[in-house]
Design a protein around this motif. Structure first.
Motif, PDB file in Angstrom:
ATOM      1  N   ALA A  14       0.849  -1.181   0.000  1.00 55.72           N
ATOM      2  CA  ALA A  14       0.000   0.000   0.000  1.00 55.72           C
ATOM      3  C   ALA A  14       0.891   1.239   0.000  1.00 55.72           C
ATOM      4  N   ASN A  15       0.545   2.201  -0.858  1.00 55.49           N
ATOM      5  CA  ASN A  15       1.212   3.493  -0.842  1.00 55.49           C
ATOM      6  C   ASN A  15       0.119   4.508  -0.519  1.00 55.49           C
ATOM      7  N   ILE A  16       0.209   5.142   0.642  1.00 51.01           N
ATOM      8  CA  ILE A  16      -0.929   5.883   1.201  1.00 51.01           C
ATOM      9  C   ILE A  16      -0.673   7.392   1.170  1.00 51.01           C
ATOM     10  N   ILE A  17      -1.576   8.119   0.508  1.00 53.64           N
ATOM     11  CA  ILE A  17      -1.403   9.566   0.368  1.00 53.64           C
ATOM     12  C   ILE A  17      -2.478  10.293   1.186  1.00 53.64           C
ATOM     13  N   PHE A  18      -2.058  11.030   2.195  1.00 57.73           N
ATOM     14  CA  PHE A  18      -2.999  11.828   2.981  1.00 57.73           C
ATOM     15  C   PHE A  18      -3.142  13.224   2.373  1.00 57.73           C
ATOM     16  N   GLU A  19      -4.255  13.876   2.719  1.00 53.16           N
ATOM     17  CA  GLU A  19      -4.546  15.192   2.116  1.00 53.16           C
ATOM     18  C   GLU A  19      -3.505  16.243   2.486  1.00 53.16           C
ATOM     19  N   ASP A  20      -2.825  16.033   3.652  1.00 53.59           N
ATOM     20  CA  ASP A  20      -1.836  17.034   4.054  1.00 53.59           C
ATOM     21  C   ASP A  20      -0.431  16.718   3.541  1.00 53.59           C
ATOM     22  N   ALA A  21      -0.333  15.742   2.628  1.00 55.17           N
ATOM     23  CA  ALA A  21       0.990  15.385   2.090  1.00 55.17           C
ATOM     24  C   ALA A  21       1.458  16.436   1.096  1.00 55.17           C
ATOM     25  N   PRO A  22       2.748  16.613   0.936  1.00 55.72           N
ATOM     26  CA  PRO A  22       3.253  17.438  -0.172  1.00 55.72           C
ATOM     27  C   PRO A  22       2.960  16.690  -1.471  1.00 55.72           C
ATOM     28  N   LEU A  23       1.894  17.123  -2.172  1.00 57.89           N
ATOM     29  CA  LEU A  23       1.345  16.275  -3.228  1.00 57.89           C
ATOM     30  C   LEU A  23       2.296  16.041  -4.399  1.00 57.89           C
ATOM     31  N   LYS A  44      -7.574  -1.270   5.318  1.00 62.39           N
ATOM     32  CA  LYS A  44      -7.461  -1.656   3.905  1.00 62.39           C
ATOM     33  C   LYS A  44      -6.030  -2.059   3.565  1.00 62.39           C
ATOM     34  N   ALA A  45      -5.083  -1.307   4.072  1.00 64.00           N
ATOM     35  CA  ALA A  45      -3.676  -1.589   3.750  1.00 64.00           C
ATOM     36  C   ALA A  45      -3.276  -2.968   4.261  1.00 64.00           C
ATOM     37  N   ASN A  46      -3.775  -3.323   5.451  1.00 62.64           N
ATOM     38  CA  ASN A  46      -3.408  -4.617   6.042  1.00 62.64           C
ATOM     39  C   ASN A  46      -4.247  -5.782   5.520  1.00 62.64           C
ATOM     40  N   ASN A  47      -5.253  -5.478   4.729  1.00 62.97           N
ATOM     41  CA  ASN A  47      -6.135  -6.528   4.226  1.00 62.97           C
ATOM     42  C   ASN A  47      -5.503  -7.219   3.014  1.00 62.97           C
ATOM     43  N   THR A  48      -4.442  -7.959   3.263  1.00 60.63           N
ATOM     44  CA  THR A  48      -3.700  -8.677   2.240  1.00 60.63           C
ATOM     45  C   THR A  48      -2.880  -9.745   2.936  1.00 60.63           C
ATOM     46  N   PRO A  49      -2.691 -10.882   2.267  1.00 61.85           N
ATOM     47  CA  PRO A  49      -1.829 -11.898   2.905  1.00 61.85           C
ATOM     48  C   PRO A  49      -0.363 -11.473   2.928  1.00 61.85           C
ATOM     49  N   TYR A  50      -0.014 -10.483   2.116  1.00 59.60           N
ATOM     50  CA  TYR A  50       1.376 -10.039   2.042  1.00 59.60           C
ATOM     51  C   TYR A  50       1.698  -9.036   3.143  1.00 59.60           C
ATOM     52  N   GLY A  51       2.980  -8.752   3.325  1.00 59.51           N
ATOM     53  CA  GLY A  51       3.390  -7.737   4.304  1.00 59.51           C
ATOM     54  C   GLY A  51       4.841  -7.361   4.119  1.00 59.51           C
ATOM     55  N   LEU A  52       5.202  -7.006   2.891  1.00 61.30           N
ATOM     56  CA  LEU A  52       6.613  -6.706   2.648  1.00 61.30           C
ATOM     57  C   LEU A  52       6.935  -5.248   2.905  1.00 61.30           C
ATOM     58  N   SER A  53       6.138  -4.339   2.340  1.00 59.75           N
ATOM     59  CA  SER A  53       6.500  -2.937   2.442  1.00 59.75           C
ATOM     60  C   SER A  53       5.265  -2.062   2.375  1.00 59.75           C
ATOM     61  N   ALA A  54       5.446  -0.762   2.618  1.00 61.62           N
ATOM     62  CA  ALA A  54       4.351   0.196   2.519  1.00 61.62           C
ATOM     63  C   ALA A  54       4.932   1.600   2.418  1.00 61.62           C
ATOM     64  N   GLY A  55       4.089   2.526   1.955  1.00 68.33           N
ATOM     65  CA  GLY A  55       4.496   3.928   1.900  1.00 68.33           C
ATOM     66  C   GLY A  55       3.432   4.791   2.558  1.00 68.33           C
ATOM     67  N   VAL A  56       3.870   5.857   3.219  1.00 68.15           N
ATOM     68  CA  VAL A  56       2.941   6.784   3.861  1.00 68.15           C
ATOM     69  C   VAL A  56       3.386   8.205   3.531  1.00 68.15           C
ATOM     70  N   TRP A  57       2.445   9.017   3.063  1.00 72.85           N
ATOM     71  CA  TRP A  57       2.779  10.399   2.719  1.00 72.85           C
ATOM     72  C   TRP A  57       1.902  11.370   3.508  1.00 72.85           C
ATOM     73  N   THR A  58       2.496  12.107   4.405  1.00 69.94           N
ATOM     74  CA  THR A  58       1.796  13.135   5.162  1.00 69.94           C
ATOM     75  C   THR A  58       2.831  14.065   5.772  1.00 69.94           C
ATOM     76  N   ASP A  59       2.399  15.282   6.047  1.00 69.40           N
ATOM     77  CA  ASP A  59       3.325  16.249   6.650  1.00 69.40           C
ATOM     78  C   ASP A  59       3.326  16.149   8.169  1.00 69.40           C
ATOM     79  N   LYS A  60       2.437  15.304   8.723  1.00 73.37           N
ATOM     80  CA  LYS A  60       2.269  15.287  10.161  1.00 73.37           C
ATOM     81  C   LYS A  60       3.022  14.113  10.792  1.00 73.37           C
ATOM     82  N   GLY A  61       4.012  14.435  11.604  1.00 78.28           N
ATOM     83  CA  GLY A  61       4.881  13.401  12.170  1.00 78.28           C
ATOM     84  C   GLY A  61       4.149  12.362  12.987  1.00 78.28           C
ATOM     85  N   SER A  62       3.227  12.815  13.848  1.00 77.43           N
ATOM     86  CA  SER A  62       2.538  11.854  14.715  1.00 77.43           C
ATOM     87  C   SER A  62       1.669  10.898  13.898  1.00 77.43           C
TER      88      SER A  62
END
Lengths: 500, 296
Positions: A286-295, A431-449
């Motif tokens: 999963a590569n996840i883009i939040f609204e506050d990410a540097p688009l 949704k991201a975890n709803n897969t038998p796989y678990g190798l990698s992921a991406g998260v895009w947001t400006d908020k550290g927490s």
């Protein structure tokens, strides 16, 4: 989603003037990497006990350039008898010179391999591109330097193993059988061989049948480095060769990188034996883009995530999740950026996306594209002409993708992205975890927490926050769940090759 | 009071999701000792009980793995406190199951000490096994151990309490939840231990114990798609091969501890925790503005 369709239609209507299509008004002049400095022999033998020897099988197969379908070389095919010869040579070396050598001396050999890869980098990167179809920019800037660095990093561990695992005196395992895939041929050989040697094991390595050349070049380098005979043996062949290696009784360790399907078969084959096993298998990240990410940066990350190496990457960001509020914007920017991608001759330094590794893989990708359309997802491909010869695929994305859709569940291993949306953090984690796989992921947001909420809850071995597809010899790589077990890289990468 | 008062027999049941249900199968088996004394009618647990326990373990995992490591340590220590207080009960139960008085006393003490040992590790193994990785690019990159998830455990026949504690403690110290098949021939201590757990602030579902035949129950654990790892602490090799074959359906992490003597120093180490951990590596860019890039 009705809105998506409208956008897509509008885009087609305005096709005449896509603002970002760099290659229309001014054609890029080809910037081909030269091949005159490259030597590829017409025929390669097996590398056993420090020598190139003819296969017991008497058989050879061709390796081709997937960008042109031209034949590159004829390659020996190892059978069970060849595997036995190689394992015996590896055992002899383990019981002999290599097993008795001090860590400090072992280190020097491994440093030597690293240096020699650096010296021959230009030849190696061109061969990697010719044999595998990946853009020269990637083999030059990523594959070959990382392979050299991997040897350099692990070389330094050879005499420091007692510091790696507190309160333990780790010891080597013996002979390691290693099977690697075709997507990063030399780099995967380095990921396998470097830690095995640093920990004092000897090796029988089988490269993939479509990309054997750089492993054979590595065999030449190993010869040139004067490694004691039998420490590294390289056997070319297809699945049957790999199976013979896995089933050999005198092997202490199997390391495999490849599909989850084959990984399960290997785990079964090793059941009840004392063989130590590490598996680096498939993914559907999963590569996840939040609204506050540097688009704009996020869009670069999406592109790099899925189109790097034609999408032939186990950790590819193949499932894009965009927060609903920025979905339209991200999709527009993504399509604009996709339009600028140059697909073509991998040897051209302008090329972003090279050739699909094989006809078989291209067929698999096409099969999934058909499935995606049949399942009702909306397909978008860039409007480009593909070279007439060779195996190529247009950069592809699917919108209106159901969570249950096969293109969102199964690994395609090609330049095909699925796009889904979400509203809340909890929803996208689910949704991201709803897969038998678990190798990698991406998260895009400006908020550290928010980053750390996501990175701790996503069940994956490597999580890239505000970046994607980064690799380093010091950084452990490997999966959760059905993406396999064990780590490659870093201190953690030593564990798979030691009794601790 | 009358000296020939009739004693109250204890009903031993299963432990699932913080409750003590009977097996759904309604079956029981006779636990006896070498003298032929009838010790109890134990629940002869079924595959369905195993599945119910896995559902409880999965539900409990989310909260248990996210709990502060310090808090997990306090809870493990609390189990040790409770066990200490009931030492005599466990000693007499072990003695009834053919353990000598001296061995029984030692086994209970070792079990308490082992819980205290792992209580201390709960918030330390991360620092011992986690790393900050000096990557060559401008990124902050670190690796931490995280729990594997739901762990199936097959315990030993010998040293029934100490084996059980030695297998459960490192798994839950590391944030996993467990479904355990205890000793078949010496099962009493396992269910009494469940009572200790139930009094120790361990959330329901973190530890589930199903008595019965390992040959029947272990395959059910091995083939279940929502179990992440399998710990084979049993004696039988036959069982292992079967378990491994079934466990490949979802690539379980399978560890076997046949050779370990839980009575010795070899029986405790943070590496038992590490066997049931995954390594997560996180990357984040470091701003590279106005000169040299910072590095870790």
């Amino acid at each position: 989603m009705a809105t998506t369709k409208k956008t897509a239609t509008k885009k087609v209507a305005k096709k005449a003037a896509p603002s970002l299509k760099f290659n229309t008004a001014w054609e890029y002049a080809p910037a081909l990497e030269g091949t005159s400095h490259v030597t590829i022999a017409p025929q390669y033998e097996l590398f056993i006990d420090g020598k190139f020897v003819k296969p017991e099988s008497g058989k050879y197969f061709n390796t081709i350039n997937p960008a042109t379908e031209a034949n590159l070389s004829s390659i020996a095919e190892a059978n069970a008898a060849d595997v036995d010869k190689a394992v015996k040579a590896a055992r002899k070396a383990y019981n002999g010179a290599w097993g008795k050598m001090s860590g400090a001396e072992r280190a020097k050999y491994i440093f030597r391999i690293s240096r020699m890869i650096q010296e021959k980098a230009r030849e190696l990167c061109v061969i990697e591109t010719l044999d595998g179809g990946k853009p020269i920019r990637e083999s030059r800037d990523i594959d070959i330097p990382l392979a050299a660095n991997h040897f350099f990093y692990y070389a330094g561990w050879a005499d420091k193993l007692d510091y790696a695992f507190p309160n333990r005196k780790p010891t080597s395992l013996g002979v390691a059988g290693q099977i690697i895939p075709w997507n990063f041929p030399l780099l995967m050989a380095a990921w396998k061989i470097a830690p095995a040697l640093a920990t004092g094991n000897t090796v029988v390595l089988k490269p993939a049948e479509t990309t054997p050349l750089t492993a054979l070049k590595l065999a030449e380098i190993i010869q040139e480095c004067d490694l004691p005979p039998g420490v590294v043996n390289i056997l070319t062949g297809a699945g049957a060769t790999g199976a013979a290696l896995v089933q050999h009784n005198d092997i202490n360790k199997i390391a495999f990188t490849g599909s989850t399907e084959v990984g399960k078969l290997i785990q079964q084959a090793c059941a009840g034996s004392s063989k130590k096993l590490t598996l680096e298998l498939g993914g559907k990240a999963a590569n996840i883009i939040f609204e506050d990410a540097p688009l704009d940066q996020a869009v670069e990350g999406i592109i790099n995530g899925i189109f790097f190496n034609q999408g032939h990457v186990c950790c590819a960001g193949s499932r894009l999740f965009v927060q609903e509020s920025v979905y339209k914007t991200v999709l527009r920017k993504l399509k604009d950026r996709m339009a600028t991608l140059i697909v073509g001759n991998p040897l051209d330094k302008n090329t972003d996306i090279g050739a699909i590794n094989s006809k078989q893989q291209l067929d698999t990708i096409h099969k999934y594209i058909t499935i995606g359309k049949k399942e009702g997802a909306e397909m978008y491909q860039t409007d480009i002409n593909l070279p007439r010869k060779g195996f190529y695929c247009k950069p592809t994305l699917f919108t209106d993708v159901a969570q249950s859709s096969r293109i969102a569940q199964e690994e395609i291993f090609g330049p095909v992205l699925t796009v889904q949306t979400f509203r809340t953090e909890d929803e996208v984690i689910e949704k991201a975890n709803n897969t038998p796989y678990g190798l990698s992921a991406g998260v895009w947001t400006d908020k550290g927490s928010k980053i750390f909420n996501l990175t701790t809850k996503i069940r994956a071995g490597v999580v890239w926050a505000n970046t994607y597809n980064k690799f380093d010899p010091t950084s452990p790589f490997g999966g959760y769940k059905e993406s396999g077990y064990g780590r490659e890289g870093g201190l953690q990468g030593l564990a798979g090759y030691l009794h601790i | 009071m009358s000296t020939n008062r009739l004693s109250i027999l204890k009903t031993y049941k299963l432990y699932i999701g913080g409750q003590f249900p009977r097996t759904e199968s309604g079956r029981s088996y006779k636990a006896t000792n070498s003298k032929g004394d009838h010790l109890a009618n134990m629940c002869w647990g079924s595959k369905k009980d195993v599945r119910d326990a896995i559902v409880s373990a999965r539900a409990a995992w989310k909260g248990w793995s996210a709990r502060a490591a310090f808090n997990r340590g306090q809870i493990l220590y609390r189990i040790a406190e409770m066990l200490e207080g009931r030492s005599e009960q466990f000693v007499s139960e072990l003695v009834s199951m053919d353990v000598t008085a001296q061995d029984a006393k030692e086994e209970v003490q070792d079990s308490i000490d082992r819980l205290v040992y792992y209580a201390g590790w709960c918030d330390k193994y991360q620092q011992v096994f986690g790393t900050v990785n000096p990557v060559a690019s401008s990124h902050f990159n670190f690796s931490v151990p995280e729990s594997t998830g739901v762990v199936g455990i097959v315990s030993k026949e010998a040293s029934p309490l100490l084996s059980l504690v030695s297998l459960i403690a490192p798994a839950i110290a590391g944030g996993n939840t467990v479904v355990v098949i205890p000793s078949y021939s010496k099962p009493l201590a396992a269910i009494s231990f469940a009572e200790v757990i139930n009094d120790s602030d361990v959330p329901g579902g973190v530890i589930n114990i199903i008595t019965g035949k390992a040959t029947e129950l272990a395959p059910a654990l091995a083939e279940h798609m929502d179990v992440n790892a399998l710990v084979l602490g049993n004696e039988s090799d036959e069982l292992d091969k079967d378990a491994i074959l079934k466990g490949t359906h979802n690539l379980k992490r399978i560890v076997a501890y046949h050779e370990i003597n839980w009575k010795t120093e070899q029986g405790q180490s943070p590496y038992f925790i590490l066997d049931l951990q995954e390594t997560k590596t996180t990357w984040h860019p470091i701003e590279n503005i106005g000169g040299a890039g910072a590095k870790y």
